[in-house]
Design a protein around this motif. Structure first.
Motif, mmCIF file in Angstrom:
data_model
loop_
_atom_site.group_PDB
_atom_site.id
_atom_site.type_symbol
_atom_site.label_atom_id
_atom_site.label_comp_id
_atom_site.label_asym_id
_atom_site.label_seq_id
_atom_site.Cartn_x
_atom_site.Cartn_y
_atom_site.Cartn_z
ATOM 1 N N LEU A 163 10.758 -9.085 -20.983
ATOM 2 C CA LEU A 163 9.897 -8.578 -19.916
ATOM 3 C C LEU A 163 9.019 -9.717 -19.392
ATOM 4 O O LEU A 163 8.252 -10.312 -20.159
ATOM 5 N N PRO A 164 9.088 -10.044 -18.112
ATOM 6 C CA PRO A 164 8.332 -11.184 -17.577
ATOM 7 C C PRO A 164 6.892 -10.817 -17.199
ATOM 8 O O PRO A 164 6.347 -11.331 -16.211
ATOM 9 N N LEU A 165 6.257 -9.955 -17.981
ATOM 10 C CA LEU A 165 4.870 -9.544 -17.737
ATOM 11 C C LEU A 165 4.110 -9.592 -19.050
ATOM 12 O O LEU A 165 4.644 -9.200 -20.104
ATOM 13 N N SER A 166 2.872 -10.057 -18.999
ATOM 14 C CA SER A 166 2.030 -10.010 -20.197
ATOM 15 C C SER A 166 1.544 -8.578 -20.408
ATOM 16 O O SER A 166 1.646 -7.730 -19.514
ATOM 17 N N GLU A 167 0.976 -8.326 -21.583
ATOM 18 C CA GLU A 167 0.475 -6.979 -21.869
ATOM 19 C C GLU A 167 -0.636 -6.592 -20.890
ATOM 20 O O GLU A 167 -0.692 -5.448 -20.424
ATOM 21 N N LYS A 168 -1.498 -7.541 -20.565
ATOM 22 C CA LYS A 168 -2.586 -7.248 -19.617
ATOM 23 C C LYS A 168 -2.039 -6.995 -18.220
ATOM 24 O O LYS A 168 -2.480 -6.069 -17.521
ATOM 25 N N GLU A 169 -1.076 -7.813 -17.778
ATOM 26 C CA GLU A 169 -0.484 -7.611 -16.455
ATOM 27 C C GLU A 169 0.165 -6.230 -16.369
ATOM 28 O O GLU A 169 0.000 -5.515 -15.383
ATOM 29 N N TYR A 170 0.876 -5.884 -17.441
ATOM 30 C CA TYR A 170 1.550 -4.585 -17.462
ATOM 31 C C TYR A 170 0.528 -3.447 -17.409
ATOM 32 O O TYR A 170 0.693 -2.478 -16.642
ATOM 33 N N ALA A 171 -0.548 -3.549 -18.187
ATOM 34 C CA ALA A 171 -1.579 -2.506 -18.216
ATOM 35 C C ALA A 171 -2.232 -2.346 -16.846
ATOM 36 O O ALA A 171 -2.526 -1.222 -16.404
ATOM 37 N N ASP A 172 -2.462 -3.454 -16.162
ATOM 38 C CA ASP A 172 -3.053 -3.383 -14.817
ATOM 39 C C ASP A 172 -2.106 -2.691 -13.839
ATOM 40 O O ASP A 172 -2.523 -1.835 -13.045
ATOM 41 N N ILE A 173 -0.848 -3.061 -13.921
ATOM 42 C CA ILE A 173 0.149 -2.565 -12.966
ATOM 43 C C ILE A 173 0.326 -1.060 -13.036
ATOM 44 O O ILE A 173 0.511 -0.394 -12.010
ATOM 45 N N ILE A 174 0.254 -0.495 -14.240
ATOM 46 C CA ILE A 174 0.506 0.947 -14.376
ATOM 47 C C ILE A 174 -0.745 1.788 -14.140
ATOM 48 O O ILE A 174 -0.695 3.018 -14.237
ATOM 49 N N SER A 175 -1.860 1.159 -13.797
ATOM 50 C CA SER A 175 -3.069 1.936 -13.530
ATOM 51 C C SER A 175 -3.013 2.512 -12.117
ATOM 52 O O SER A 175 -2.477 1.898 -11.193
ATOM 53 N N ALA A 176 -3.589 3.690 -11.963
ATOM 54 C CA ALA A 176 -3.622 4.333 -10.650
ATOM 55 C C ALA A 176 -4.432 3.505 -9.665
ATOM 56 O O ALA A 176 -4.076 3.398 -8.488
ATOM 57 N N GLU A 177 -5.515 2.904 -10.141
ATOM 58 C CA GLU A 177 -6.372 2.103 -9.269
ATOM 59 C C GLU A 177 -5.605 0.923 -8.673
ATOM 60 O O GLU A 177 -5.727 0.619 -7.473
ATOM 61 N N TYR A 178 -4.813 0.259 -9.508
ATOM 62 C CA TYR A 178 -4.027 -0.895 -9.049
ATOM 63 C C TYR A 178 -3.049 -0.464 -7.966
ATOM 64 O O TYR A 178 -2.919 -1.127 -6.926
ATOM 65 N N MET A 179 -2.397 0.659 -8.198
ATOM 66 C CA MET A 179 -1.375 1.108 -7.251
ATOM 67 C C MET A 179 -1.986 1.579 -5.937
ATOM 68 O O MET A 179 -1.537 1.196 -4.855
ATOM 69 N N VAL A 180 -3.021 2.384 -6.021
ATOM 70 C CA VAL A 180 -3.611 2.963 -4.810
ATOM 71 C C VAL A 180 -4.315 1.911 -3.966
ATOM 72 O O VAL A 180 -4.089 1.803 -2.755
ATOM 73 N N PHE A 181 -5.184 1.140 -4.605
ATOM 74 C CA PHE A 181 -6.017 0.208 -3.843
ATOM 75 C C PHE A 181 -5.328 -1.128 -3.571
ATOM 76 O O PHE A 181 -5.852 -1.967 -2.842
ATOM 77 N N GLY A 182 -4.125 -1.290 -4.130
ATOM 78 C CA GLY A 182 -3.367 -2.508 -3.880
ATOM 79 C C GLY A 182 -2.334 -2.360 -2.781
ATOM 80 O O GLY A 182 -1.559 -3.284 -2.527
ATOM 81 N N ARG A 183 -2.317 -1.196 -2.123
ATOM 82 C CA ARG A 183 -1.360 -1.014 -1.022
ATOM 83 C C ARG A 183 -1.637 -2.020 0.094
ATOM 84 O O ARG A 183 -2.782 -2.398 0.345
ATOM 85 N N LYS A 184 -0.582 -2.414 0.776
ATOM 86 C CA LYS A 184 -0.719 -3.418 1.838
ATOM 87 C C LYS A 184 -0.347 -2.883 3.221
ATOM 88 O O LYS A 184 -0.659 -3.498 4.227
ATOM 89 N N GLY A 185 0.335 -1.759 3.253
ATOM 90 C CA GLY A 185 0.892 -1.290 4.517
ATOM 91 C C GLY A 185 -0.097 -0.560 5.414
ATOM 92 O O GLY A 185 -1.073 0.034 4.958
ATOM 93 N N LEU A 186 0.181 -0.606 6.709
ATOM 94 C CA LEU A 186 -0.586 0.140 7.696
ATOM 95 C C LEU A 186 -0.489 1.632 7.391
ATOM 96 O O LEU A 186 0.592 2.150 7.127
ATOM 97 N N GLY A 187 -1.633 2.304 7.387
ATOM 98 C CA GLY A 187 -1.642 3.743 7.143
ATOM 99 C C GLY A 187 -1.680 4.129 5.677
ATOM 100 O O GLY A 187 -1.486 5.309 5.338
ATOM 101 N N GLY A 188 -1.929 3.166 4.793
ATOM 102 C CA GLY A 188 -1.985 3.438 3.366
ATOM 103 C C GLY A 188 -3.363 3.903 2.917
ATOM 104 O O GLY A 188 -4.299 4.009 3.721
#
Length: 390
Positions: free
Chosen positions: A315-340
């Motif tokens: 797996l090319p992710l550290s434990e911290k990177e993985y923990a950040d990625i699966i958080s709802a905050e990371y997913m919601v507030f990390g959106r990049k698209g128009l209308g997100g």
């Protein structure tokens, strides 16, 4: 002729109804925008097929419904432009041998033009104008019912993540003292359904009929009283919604709706093909659910093992990177698209929508003011005519 008089009265009633509905929609849209502004960072679960799909924010969710209402307002303004054409002077079928000034008649009654063809004015145009209003109103009622159903679904939960505030919109069971019934939601759904059925009336009375028959030429072809009631209940429901932020976030974390971000992040950070990341995230979901674990509870060692078995590499992710990625905050507030749902995008959208709502309000006010001033002027001019000439 009674023919063109009736057609004109019907159009004036359609016109007045449209202005009333648009005014009511503007107030409802303002309620949605006000509530959205309060919940820009409130994370909630969102659903497709009735199943939790991805997290978003309550503001993003509310802005979706406001967008539908904005389109409804736009459609009704476009409808208004077509309805606001005058049939007066068409007489029964072929105008008159008297040199009536139809343009002047239209001007005196506040119409913006004519239904020119005299046959069309009384026998075809009344149908499509009324049907267009009815279709626009049906769309509003249909989406009001969807909103009510979405909220009502939460009442099956012991601890809903959003519900109506206690008060006049919620009733207590006559036999079960612990039970709080969302009466307003039921009324919103029921009355919306009745509106939709009433809006079919014009279709059915016009269907399979000959031009010129009485059936479809009512003075008030599309009454708006019930729809105004629906929009009022709709606004009260929006104003009374209470969101349990902690419970909403708990609901998100109880499921696997952030696993999409795993596949995205693997592609973005390590150029792992999305198909590979998607397959891994799906296998991870099956494993966790099979063990009765939430996504965050799966040991990182198991995450690494499942990835290695499916991708034939580490797996090319550290434990911290993985923990950040699966958080709802990371997913919601990390959106990049128009209308997100990301904060800056929601704030931009709110600003634009406040401007659009204000513009629609100005348009509605100007139309009403112009008609009122015209009526007053007509009354003044009529009263000035000598009795001998009336």
């Amino acid at each position: 002729s009674r023919q063109d008089l009736a057609s004109t009265i019907a159009r004036m009633n359609l016109r007045d109804g449209l202005l009333q509905i648009i005014e009511s929609l503007i107030a409802l849209r303002q309620s949605f925008l006000k509530r959205a502004e309060e919940h820009i960072e409130t994370i909630i679960p969102a659903y497709t097929h009735g199943v939790q799909a991805q997290p978003t924010t309550f503001a993003h969710y509310l802005l979706a419904f406001e967008s539908a209402l904005a389109r409804a307002s736009e459609r009704l303004q476009e409808t208004y432009a077509r309805v606001n054409k005058c049939p007066l002077g068409a007489a029964a079928l072929t105008t008159s041998s008297f040199p009536l000034d139809r343009h002047r008649l239209a001007e005196l009654l506040g119409f913006e033009g004519l239904v020119e063809n005299a046959y069309d004015a009384n026998h075809l145009a009344p149908i499509d104008s009324a049907l267009e209003c009815a279709a626009g109103y049906s769309s509003i009622a249909l989406q009001a019912g969807m909103f009510a159903q979405d909220i009502h679904a939460q009442y099956a939960e012991p601890v809903p993540w959003f519900m109506l505030a206690a008060g006049e919109l919620t009733g207590t069971s006559s036999i079960m003292p612990q039970k709080r019934n969302p009466a307003a939601l039921e009324q919103l759904r029921a009355q919306s359904s009745i509106v939709i059925s009433e809006m079919q009336t014009m279709t059915w009375v016009s269907h399979n009929n000959r031009p010129g028959m009485f059936d479809y030429r009512m003075y008030d072809p599309v009454p708006v009283a019930r729809l105004l009631q629906v929009i009022n209940i709709y606004r009260q429901v929006v104003d009374a919604l209470v969101v349990n932020k902690a419970r909403a976030l708990e609901e998100v974390r109880a499921d696997y709706s952030t696993t999409t971000e795993i596949a995205d992040a693997l592609l973005q950070k390590a150029e792992v093909p999305f198909r590979t990341g998607h397959h891994f995230a799906s296998k991870l979901t099956d494993f966790g659910r099979g063990k009765g674990l939430k996504l965050q509870e799966i040991p990182f060692a198991e995450v690494q093992r499942i990835y290695a078995e499916n991708a034939s590499e580490s797996l090319p992710l550290s434990e911290k990177e993985y923990a950040d990625i699966i958080s709802a905050e990371y997913m919601v507030f990390g959106r990049k698209g128009l209308g997100g749902p990301q904060v800056m995008e929601v704030k931009r959208t709110l600003k634009a929508k406040r401007g659009a709502t204000a513009a629609d309000g100005t348009w509605q006010f100007d139309q009403c003011k112009a008609l009122m001033q015209l009526r007053e002027a007509n009354e003044t001019n009529f009263m000035a005519i000598p009795e001998s000439h009336k």
